[in-house]
Design an enzyme around this catalytic site. Structure first.
Site, short mmCIF file in Angstrom:
data_model
loop_
_atom_site.label_atom_id
_atom_site.label_comp_id
_atom_site.label_asym_id
_atom_site.label_seq_id
_atom_site.Cartn_x
_atom_site.Cartn_y
_atom_site.Cartn_z
N ASP A 196 2.34 -8.39 10.34
CA ASP A 196 3.65 -7.80 10.03
C ASP A 196 4.21 -7.13 11.28
OD1 ASP A 196 5.85 -6.48 9.07
OD2 ASP A 196 4.81 -5.50 7.41
N ALA A 222 11.32 -13.75 12.27
CA ALA A 222 12.60 -13.17 12.68
C ALA A 222 13.37 -12.68 11.46
CB ALA A 222 13.44 -14.20 13.44
N TYR A 223 14.19 -11.68 11.69
CA TYR A 223 15.18 -11.26 10.71
C TYR A 223 16.41 -12.14 10.95
CZ TYR A 223 18.11 -8.14 7.87
OH TYR A 223 18.93 -7.62 6.90
N THR A 224 16.73 -13.00 10.01
CA THR A 224 17.78 -14.01 10.25
C THR A 224 19.00 -13.86 9.35
OG1 THR A 224 16.66 -15.53 8.72
CG2 THR A 224 16.10 -15.70 11.07
N ASP A 241 20.68 -19.39 20.01
CA ASP A 241 21.93 -19.68 20.71
C ASP A 241 22.94 -18.55 20.55
OD1 ASP A 241 22.06 -20.47 17.92
OD2 ASP A 241 24.02 -21.35 18.36
N TYR A 289 22.70 -8.99 14.87
CA TYR A 289 21.66 -10.01 14.97
C TYR A 289 21.58 -10.58 16.38
CZ TYR A 289 19.55 -14.64 14.71
OH TYR A 289 18.79 -15.76 14.96
N LYS A 313 18.34 -10.38 19.07
CA LYS A 313 17.61 -11.52 19.61
C LYS A 313 17.52 -11.45 21.13
CE LYS A 313 15.94 -14.36 17.67
NZ LYS A 313 14.56 -14.40 17.12
#
Length: 296
Positions: A34, A60-62, A102, A127, A131
């Protein structure tokens, strides 16, 4: 045999990595690794599976729109979690492969030149910024590889998972008309192609380093450029449904988080490695989509 922990092993890419190289992959669930846990617990979870050569982080938190209001949750996974992994990999002398997006680029509507690895990132939205922060955190691991990719889709092996392709199919079967954004240019990519490219790089790390060819940052996506509207049209065509797909603008869609108008990634550096070392090529987005359709 060298073994690599797949953090986020239950996701589409994690499962593709594990299926392609079961002898090298150690897929880990969130309960086992985690990224929001303290570093001692995260370290313990990774060490508990036995000797490792590295970590491939697919977690990932998407939820791009939700991230605008759940900033702390997004940062905890996409930035702080990667920082922990980088520290662990530094201590253990492990390779860290970090999957990025991207979305770190925000090309304008008049851009038509794909982004190369040395272009300056211009993320917009929580977000996207998280990243990029994850990329920066990953660089703290002496052995690292950041891979930017886009719009991943693959087999949905677990309930509750979704991707653009399956979402369009589900909605198209229920409605006579769809409205899909037509002014965001990118390259949605099949996880099987991305996984094959990752394994090519990871399993040849020593040879690439010895030759001075190891890349710390790479763009890996299917080839070409398209829009979500064009992809939706192709999905409906492959399905045989008669659903109408209407093009709309990003403004009309009205999502809470900003989206890049142009985020096509140039894969020239990866293609050079393929030519030199015989790695797996990256098919065009439409060829990959058709292959996915035949195997789903």
């Amino acid at each position: 045999m060298t073994r690599y922990a797949i953090v986020g092993g239950g996701g589409q890419l994690g499962q593709a990595l594990a299926a392609q190289q079961p002898g090298h992959a150690v897929p880990l669930t969130r309960q086992q690794a985690d990224l929001t846990a303290n570093i001692a617990d995260l370290t313990g979870g990774l060490l508990s599976v036995g000797p490792l050569a590295g970590v491939i982080n697919c977690a990932a938190y998407t939820q791009v729109d939700k991230a605008e209001t759940a900033t702390a949750d997004c940062q905890a996974v996409n930035a702080a979690g990667v920082e922990k992994l980088a520290e662990i990999c530094q201590r253990q002398d492990w390779l860290l492969v970090q999957l990025s997006s991207d979305y770190v680029f925000n090309g304008t509507v008049d851009r038509n030149v794909p982004f190369i690895e040395t272009d300056l990132p211009t993320p917009q939205g929580v977000y996207a910024r998280s990243k990029l922060a994850g990329e920066q955190a990953a660089r703290a691991a002496p052995r690292h590889l950041v891979i930017r990719t886009c719009g991943l889709y693959g087999k949905l092996r677990q309930p509750g998972h979704a991707n653009f392709v399956e979402t369009i199919l589900r909605v198209a079967a229920q409605r006579p008309n769809l409205r899909v954004v037509a002014d965001q240019h990118c390259t949605p990519s099949w996880v099987e192609d991305i996984a094959a490219a990752i394994w090519f790089l990871v399993l040849n790390e020593q040879a690439l380093r010895a030759a001075g060819d190891w890349p710390n940052l790479l763009h890996i996506v299917n080839q070409g450029a398209t829009t979500w509207h064009e992809v939706a049209l192709r999905i409906v065509q492959l399905s045989g449904l008669e659903t109408t797909v209407e093009p709309i603008s990003t403004a009309e869609y009205g999502a809470p988080a900003p989206r890049p108008a142009y985020s096509v990634l140039d894969t020239g550096l990866y293609q050079q490695l393929v030519t030199k070392y015989g790695g797996p090529p990256l098919p065009t987005w439409d060829a990959a989509l058709e292959q996915y359709w035949q195997t789903r």
